[in-house]
Design a protein around this motif. Structure first.
Motif, PDB file in Angstrom:
ATOM      1  N   ALA A  37     135.215 -48.094  -2.865  1.00  0.00           N
ATOM      2  CA  ALA A  37     136.349 -48.239  -3.788  1.00  0.00           C
ATOM      3  C   ALA A  37     137.626 -47.701  -3.154  1.00  0.00           C
TER       4      ALA A  37
ATOM      5  N   THR B  51     138.806 -52.860  -9.188  1.00  0.00           N
ATOM      6  CA  THR B  51     138.232 -51.718  -8.463  1.00  0.00           C
ATOM      7  C   THR B  51     138.369 -50.423  -9.255  1.00  0.00           C
ATOM      8  N   SER B  54     136.220 -50.521 -12.380  1.00  0.00           N
ATOM      9  CA  SER B  54     134.795 -50.384 -12.029  1.00  0.00           C
ATOM     10  C   SER B  54     134.451 -48.933 -11.739  1.00  0.00           C
ATOM     11  N   LEU B  55     135.335 -48.274 -10.989  1.00  0.00           N
ATOM     12  CA  LEU B  55     135.087 -46.877 -10.633  1.00  0.00           C
ATOM     13  C   LEU B  55     135.082 -45.995 -11.888  1.00  0.00           C
ATOM     14  N   TYR B 134     133.922 -39.574 -10.027  1.00  0.00           N
ATOM     15  CA  TYR B 134     134.281 -40.989 -10.109  1.00  0.00           C
ATOM     16  C   TYR B 134     135.528 -41.200 -10.971  1.00  0.00           C
TER      17      TYR B 134
END
Lengths: 86, 169
Positions: A37, B51, B54-55, B134
């Motif tokens: 990511a 991205t 999602s993280l 995260y």
């Protein structure tokens, strides 16, 4: 072999986003999506026209470099603490 | 780097107005990637948005909604702060999902008791750590995107040659 009874009891009881996932045994593997990511975001900002092909190659390359540095840092720390005994 | 290597397409981009930059920044905070999309950089906005989302959602899936907590994890919350959905979630969780929202941090009732539990299961150990990491990283990466939105919104899209040189560096 997977015990379906145990699997059912875990998945039925588990409420997504409300209950934590049992990842205690696999937590170290979760570094890979994290690093990917970071690489994707960095490259999406830096590449002038982010196409699929160039983004995939560049992101994987950067992610590999980050993982490599992390492994090297871990090896150095392991050497200093466990072998030399600092 | 050649034109094809850079993934260059004939996609036409609108020139963002510098006066709109605060709005783009606000929308980026509220929904990561939206600022780029509204500036005309749809592909980049989609990549960044997918991205970051999602993280962030992965973090919530791993550790549960309890990982975004402005009182219990105050320092980490500063990292989560640049991500608007995290702040909204923290407010909603505190208002609607906690059995004792006014309980002091460190007391059992803050995390919920067997008699009066919270609507979510608080996480501990690795799931908690990874979930916090995260979600905080999603916030910090959004901070990086703020800078990019400001840069592109204020100075416009940089020349391909200059950007290609940066990308290959």
């Amino acid at each position: 072999m997977i015990n379906l009874g145990v699997l059912m009891s875990v998945t039925v009881a588990w409420r997504p986003f409300l209950d934590p996932l049992p990842i205690d045994r696999y937590w170290l593997l979760l570094i890979f999506p994290l690093v990917l990511a970071i690489a994707v975001v960095y490259k999406a900002v830096k590449i002038p026209h982010p196409g699929l092909a160039v983004m995939t190659v560049q992101s994987l390359k950067l992610a590999g470099q980050i993982v490599g540095v992390l492994v090297a840092a871990a090896a150095v720390l392991l050497f200093l603490t466990e072998i030399i005994g600092l | 780097m050649t034109k094809s290597q850079a993934g260059q397409t004939s996609e036409k981009k609108s020139t963002p107005e510098p006066g709109m930059v605060p709005i783009y920044l606000g929308l980026t905070w509220l929904c990561p990637g939206l600022g780029h999309v509204l500036m005309g950089d749809v592909r980049r906005g989609l990549i960044l948005g997918i991205t970051i989302w999602s993280l962030f959602l992965s973090g919530l899936l791993i550790g549960g909604v309890g990982v975004v907590d402005s009182k219990l994890n105050r320092a980490w919350f500063l990292g989560q702060l640049p991500n608007g959905p995290a702040v909204i979630l923290a407010v909603v969780r505190g208002k609607t999902m906690m059995a004792n929202p006014n309980a002091k941090v460190g007391t059992d009732s803050y995390l919920g008791t067997p008699d009066v539990p919270n609507d979510y299961e608080p996480s501990f150990g690795r799931p908690n750590e990874i979930g916090i990491l995260y979600t905080a990283l999603a916030g910090l990466l959004n901070l990086f995107i703020f800078y990019d939105v400001f840069d592109r919104g204020t100075y416009g899209h940089r020349g391909s040659q200059e950007s290609a040189q940066e990308a290959s560096a």
